[in-house]
Design a protein around this motif. Structure first.
Motif, PDB file in Angstrom:
ATOM      1  N   LEU A  24      60.977  32.288  26.599  1.00 46.69           N
ATOM      2  CA  LEU A  24      59.879  33.169  26.187  1.00 46.69           C
ATOM      3  C   LEU A  24      59.332  32.884  24.794  1.00 46.69           C
ATOM      4  N   VAL A  25      60.112  32.233  23.926  1.00 45.31           N
ATOM      5  CA  VAL A  25      59.631  31.917  22.576  1.00 45.31           C
ATOM      6  C   VAL A  25      58.915  30.565  22.610  1.00 45.31           C
ATOM      7  N   PHE A  78      64.587  40.733  31.627  1.00 45.21           N
ATOM      8  CA  PHE A  78      65.212  39.655  32.393  1.00 45.21           C
ATOM      9  C   PHE A  78      64.366  39.202  33.582  1.00 45.21           C
ATOM     10  N   LYS A  79      63.311  39.942  33.876  1.00 46.05           N
ATOM     11  CA  LYS A  79      62.425  39.563  34.980  1.00 46.05           C
ATOM     12  C   LYS A  79      61.106  38.970  34.490  1.00 46.05           C
ATOM     13  N   LEU A  80      60.946  38.845  33.182  1.00 50.33           N
ATOM     14  CA  LEU A  80      59.719  38.267  32.636  1.00 50.33           C
ATOM     15  C   LEU A  80      59.609  36.795  33.009  1.00 50.33           C
ATOM     16  N   ASP A  81      58.450  36.409  33.509  1.00 51.41           N
ATOM     17  CA  ASP A  81      58.178  35.022  33.866  1.00 51.41           C
ATOM     18  C   ASP A  81      56.750  34.726  33.411  1.00 51.41           C
ATOM     19  N   LEU A  82      56.598  34.088  32.258  1.00 50.97           N
ATOM     20  CA  LEU A  82      55.302  33.962  31.608  1.00 50.97           C
ATOM     21  C   LEU A  82      54.815  32.519  31.592  1.00 50.97           C
ATOM     22  N   SER A  83      53.502  32.374  31.623  1.00 51.97           N
ATOM     23  CA  SER A  83      52.905  31.056  31.428  1.00 51.97           C
ATOM     24  C   SER A  83      53.040  30.665  29.964  1.00 51.97           C
ATOM     25  N   ASP A  84      52.807  29.407  29.662  1.00 56.86           N
ATOM     26  CA  ASP A  84      52.914  28.940  28.278  1.00 56.86           C
ATOM     27  C   ASP A  84      51.986  29.724  27.363  1.00 56.86           C
ATOM     28  N   GLU A  85      50.803  30.064  27.858  1.00 52.04           N
ATOM     29  CA  GLU A  85      49.819  30.788  27.041  1.00 52.04           C
ATOM     30  C   GLU A  85      50.259  32.218  26.754  1.00 52.04           C
ATOM     31  N   GLU A  86      51.109  32.775  27.603  1.00 47.10           N
ATOM     32  CA  GLU A  86      51.528  34.166  27.459  1.00 47.10           C
ATOM     33  C   GLU A  86      52.790  34.331  26.617  1.00 47.10           C
ATOM     34  N   LYS A  87      53.417  33.246  26.250  1.00 44.83           N
ATOM     35  CA  LYS A  87      54.692  33.337  25.548  1.00 44.83           C
ATOM     36  C   LYS A  87      54.516  33.828  24.114  1.00 44.83           C
ATOM     37  N   TYR A 131      59.490  32.117  16.556  1.00 48.22           N
ATOM     38  CA  TYR A 131      60.690  32.605  15.893  1.00 48.22           C
ATOM     39  C   TYR A 131      61.423  33.652  16.728  1.00 48.22           C
ATOM     40  N   LEU A 132      62.737  33.595  16.666  1.00 50.37           N
ATOM     41  CA  LEU A 132      63.611  34.646  17.183  1.00 50.37           C
ATOM     42  C   LEU A 132      64.367  35.223  15.993  1.00 50.37           C
ATOM     43  N   ILE A 133      64.146  36.512  15.736  1.00 53.59           N
ATOM     44  CA  ILE A 133      64.862  37.208  14.662  1.00 53.59           C
ATOM     45  C   ILE A 133      66.011  37.974  15.300  1.00 53.59           C
TER      46      ILE A 133
END
Length: 241
Positions: free
Chosen positions: A164-165, A127-136, A170-172
């Motif tokens: 994050l996706v 819940f604390k993940l904050d990623l750049s587009d490249e890291e998703k 895909y989200l399984i």
């Protein structure tokens, strides 16, 4: 009288609830005390995940970056690295005890070196993940994470999945226990297809959720479901649009 396995699971559930609080650190107390009823005694992945991946019905890319949040002992993380052949498959858990158990499993259960090199386990709060587009991520797999967290946290779960996706990723979701009516006890807490739709963005009026395309939606055959799961599994794959 409950059969011994059911009684033990119920006892583990009540004991786990003594330790669980809204604070993420409480999960380490649960793991440190061996109270993980959502594992249902398994030492392997749930068969519907293998059934999905090996069917070839969903055209997962040849390479990508995958995440298993709430990875626990890491069975699913290791399987996805092996089955997909991807070089970056991450298993995150807030419990350092769970991460230690996953790393022990990775090192002691004969995992091929090429697969082990693709897997990383780390103590990270989803819940604390904050990623750049490249890291998703190109793929996220959720089996027990959704039903381990309190239902009040599900909207935050949905927002994070949307964030994050990657588009086209895909989200399984292996929905378990997939039940017709909510109940109060947990974990594992109840789940339903409609609740996933709600927290993933609300209905898009075509049977799915806003921002997602459903590319796979099946009840696994009873004969491949584990005994605890019979009649309570539903596998849905969502593609981010």
């Amino acid at each position: 009288m409950l059969p011994s396995s059911q009684a033990q699971s119920k006892l583990r559930h009540y004991n786990a609830m003594k330790y669980l609080t809204p604070e993420s650190e409480s999960w380490d107390k649960v793991w440190a005390n061996g109270l993980t009823p959502w594992e249902a005694g398994t030492t392997d992945i749930q068969p519907p995940l293998r059934w999905l991946v090996e069917s070839g019905e969903v055209p997962f890319p040849k390479e990508g970056k995958a995440l298993v949040p709430g990875c626990g002992r890491g069975f699913d993380t290791i399987y996805l690295a092996s089955a997909l052949g991807w070089k970056t498959v991450l298993g995150y858990d807030v419990s350092t005890t769970a991460v230690a158990a996953a790393n022990d499993f990775l090192k002691t259960k004969g995992v091929p070196p090429s697969v082990a090199a693709s897997v990383t386990f780390d103590a990270v709060d989803f819940f604390k993940l904050d990623l750049s587009d490249e890291e998703k991520f190109d793929l996220i797999y959720d089996y027990t994470f959704y039903v381990a967290i309190p239902p009040s946290m599900r909207p935050a779960w949905g927002s994070q999945m949307q964030s994050l996706v990657k588009p086209g990723g895909y989200l399984i979701t292996l929905m378990f226990p997939h039940v017709p009516e909510p109940y109060k006890l947990g974990p594992p807490f109840w789940s339903s297809f409609e609740n996933y739709v709600e927290v993933l963005g609300g209905s898009n009026r075509s049977g799915g959720a806003n921002g997602w395309e459903i590319v796979y939606n099946k009840i696994p055959p009873l004969e491949i479901q584990s005994e605890v799961h019979k009649g309570k599994d539903r596998m849905v794959v969502w593609r981010r649009v």
